[in-house]
Design a protein around this motif. Structure first.
Motif, PDB file in Angstrom:
ATOM      1  N   ALA A 199      -4.603   4.835   1.741  1.00  0.00           N
ATOM      2  CA  ALA A 199      -4.072   5.733   2.762  1.00  0.00           C
ATOM      3  C   ALA A 199      -4.690   5.438   4.124  1.00  0.00           C
ATOM      4  CB  ALA A 199      -4.313   7.184   2.359  1.00  0.00           C
ATOM      5  N   VAL A 200      -6.000   5.234   4.159  1.00  0.00           N
ATOM      6  CA  VAL A 200      -6.676   4.917   5.427  1.00  0.00           C
ATOM      7  C   VAL A 200      -6.185   3.573   5.966  1.00  0.00           C
ATOM      8  CG1 VAL A 200      -8.922   4.366   6.457  1.00  0.00           C
ATOM      9  CG2 VAL A 200      -8.683   6.357   4.963  1.00  0.00           C
ATOM     10  N   PHE A 201      -5.998   2.611   5.097  1.00  0.00           N
ATOM     11  CA  PHE A 201      -5.460   1.306   5.485  1.00  0.00           C
ATOM     12  C   PHE A 201      -4.071   1.466   6.104  1.00  0.00           C
ATOM     13  CE2 PHE A 201      -2.915  -2.452   4.013  1.00  0.00           C
ATOM     14  CZ  PHE A 201      -3.458  -3.382   4.892  1.00  0.00           C
ATOM     15  N   THR A 202      -3.245   2.308   5.503  1.00  0.00           N
ATOM     16  CA  THR A 202      -1.902   2.542   6.019  1.00  0.00           C
ATOM     17  C   THR A 202      -1.950   3.235   7.379  1.00  0.00           C
ATOM     18  OG1 THR A 202      -1.042   2.678   3.765  1.00  0.00           O
ATOM     19  CG2 THR A 202       0.335   3.611   5.506  1.00  0.00           C
ATOM     20  N   VAL A 203      -2.821   4.208   7.524  1.00  0.00           N
ATOM     21  CA  VAL A 203      -2.977   4.876   8.821  1.00  0.00           C
ATOM     22  C   VAL A 203      -3.388   3.861   9.882  1.00  0.00           C
ATOM     23  CG1 VAL A 203      -4.341   6.548  10.125  1.00  0.00           C
ATOM     24  CG2 VAL A 203      -3.518   7.131   7.839  1.00  0.00           C
ATOM     25  N   TRP A 204      -4.403   3.062   9.566  1.00  0.00           N
ATOM     26  CA  TRP A 204      -4.881   2.066  10.521  1.00  0.00           C
ATOM     27  C   TRP A 204      -3.768   1.101  10.906  1.00  0.00           C
ATOM     28  CZ3 TRP A 204      -4.952  -3.203   9.414  1.00  0.00           C
ATOM     29  CH2 TRP A 204      -5.463  -3.998  10.434  1.00  0.00           C
ATOM     30  N   GLY A 205      -3.083   0.570   9.916  1.00  0.00           N
ATOM     31  CA  GLY A 205      -2.070  -0.457  10.193  1.00  0.00           C
ATOM     32  C   GLY A 205      -0.849   0.078  10.904  1.00  0.00           C
ATOM     33  N   ARG A 206      -0.377   1.232  10.485  1.00  0.00           N
ATOM     34  CA  ARG A 206       0.890   1.749  11.055  1.00  0.00           C
ATOM     35  C   ARG A 206       0.686   2.481  12.373  1.00  0.00           C
ATOM     36  NH1 ARG A 206       4.105  -1.851   9.185  1.00  0.00           N
ATOM     37  NH2 ARG A 206       4.572  -1.689   6.963  1.00  0.00           N
ATOM     38  N   GLY A 213       4.326  13.759   1.098  1.00  0.00           N
ATOM     39  CA  GLY A 213       3.521  12.631   1.567  1.00  0.00           C
ATOM     40  C   GLY A 213       4.003  11.312   0.989  1.00  0.00           C
ATOM     41  N   ALA A 214       4.339  11.316  -0.297  1.00  0.00           N
ATOM     42  CA  ALA A 214       4.845  10.102  -0.948  1.00  0.00           C
ATOM     43  C   ALA A 214       6.147   9.642  -0.288  1.00  0.00           C
ATOM     44  CB  ALA A 214       5.057  10.350  -2.438  1.00  0.00           C
ATOM     45  N   LEU A 215       7.029  10.596  -0.032  1.00  0.00           N
ATOM     46  CA  LEU A 215       8.287  10.252   0.644  1.00  0.00           C
ATOM     47  C   LEU A 215       8.030   9.836   2.088  1.00  0.00           C
ATOM     48  CD1 LEU A 215      10.552  13.117  -0.731  1.00  0.00           C
ATOM     49  CD2 LEU A 215      10.476  10.725  -1.495  1.00  0.00           C
ATOM     50  N   GLY A 216       7.055  10.463   2.711  1.00  0.00           N
ATOM     51  CA  GLY A 216       6.751  10.187   4.110  1.00  0.00           C
ATOM     52  C   GLY A 216       6.160   8.819   4.376  1.00  0.00           C
ATOM     53  N   VAL A 217       5.478   8.244   3.393  1.00  0.00           N
ATOM     54  CA  VAL A 217       4.931   6.903   3.624  1.00  0.00           C
ATOM     55  C   VAL A 217       5.995   5.821   3.422  1.00  0.00           C
ATOM     56  CG1 VAL A 217       2.518   7.472   3.137  1.00  0.00           C
ATOM     57  CG2 VAL A 217       3.981   6.663   1.290  1.00  0.00           C
ATOM     58  N   ALA A 223       0.835  -1.206   0.000  1.00  0.00           N
ATOM     59  CA  ALA A 223       0.000   0.000   0.000  1.00  0.00           C
ATOM     60  C   ALA A 223       0.868   1.254   0.000  1.00  0.00           C
ATOM     61  CB  ALA A 223      -0.930  -0.009   1.210  1.00  0.00           C
ATOM     62  N   ALA A 224       1.934   1.255   0.788  1.00  0.00           N
ATOM     63  CA  ALA A 224       2.821   2.418   0.851  1.00  0.00           C
ATOM     64  C   ALA A 224       3.501   2.659  -0.495  1.00  0.00           C
ATOM     65  CB  ALA A 224       3.864   2.224   1.950  1.00  0.00           C
TER      66      ALA A 224
END
Length: 124
Positions: A111-118, A57-61, A8-9
């Motif tokens: 993005a929401v999936f990444t927020v939830w997981g990380r 944001g792209a670099l940040g993920v 996802a990232a």
């Protein structure tokens, strides 16, 4: 699940990095000609700022997780990208551009999936 979060990232980075670089480097008129008509109503500075935020944001993920430095930035960057995609979906709905909803909707879900997981059970 960690692999799914990495995928996802990378998809988020692959979607936002080129788009952000285009917005940061090309003129608003050129972007409108390339199919980004919704940017035509924004001030030039706002388009450039949006591009810069998308690049960051792209670099940040990716970079915090890859380097192991300040890994809390990954879900924060994903949250910022999610906000951008909520606005993008709203703009396309307002402009009745239903054929342009798929990409922002998919990026929003990732993005929401990444927020939830990380932030949650699969934090670094």
């Amino acid at each position: 699940m960690d692999l799914a979060l990495w995928i996802a990232a990378f998809v988020l980075a692959a979607g936002f990095l080129p788009a952000g670089l285009m917005k940061a480097s090309l003129s608003r008129e050129t972007l409108v000609e390339k199919g980004m008509a919704s940017l035509g109503s924004l001030p030039r500075g706002a388009v450039k700022l949006l591009g810069l935020v998308e690049v960051l944001g792209a670099l940040g993920v990716l970079l915090p997780g890859l380097t192991g430095i300040a890994t809390v930035l990954t879900p924060l960057a994903a949250a910022g990208l999610a906000v951008i995609m909520v606005v993008a979906v709203a703009v396309h709905l307002r402009r009745r551009e239903f054929d342009r909803l798929a990409v922002p909707a998919v990026l929003l879900v990732l993005a929401v999936f990444t927020v939830w997981g990380r932030f949650g059970p699969y934090a670094f």
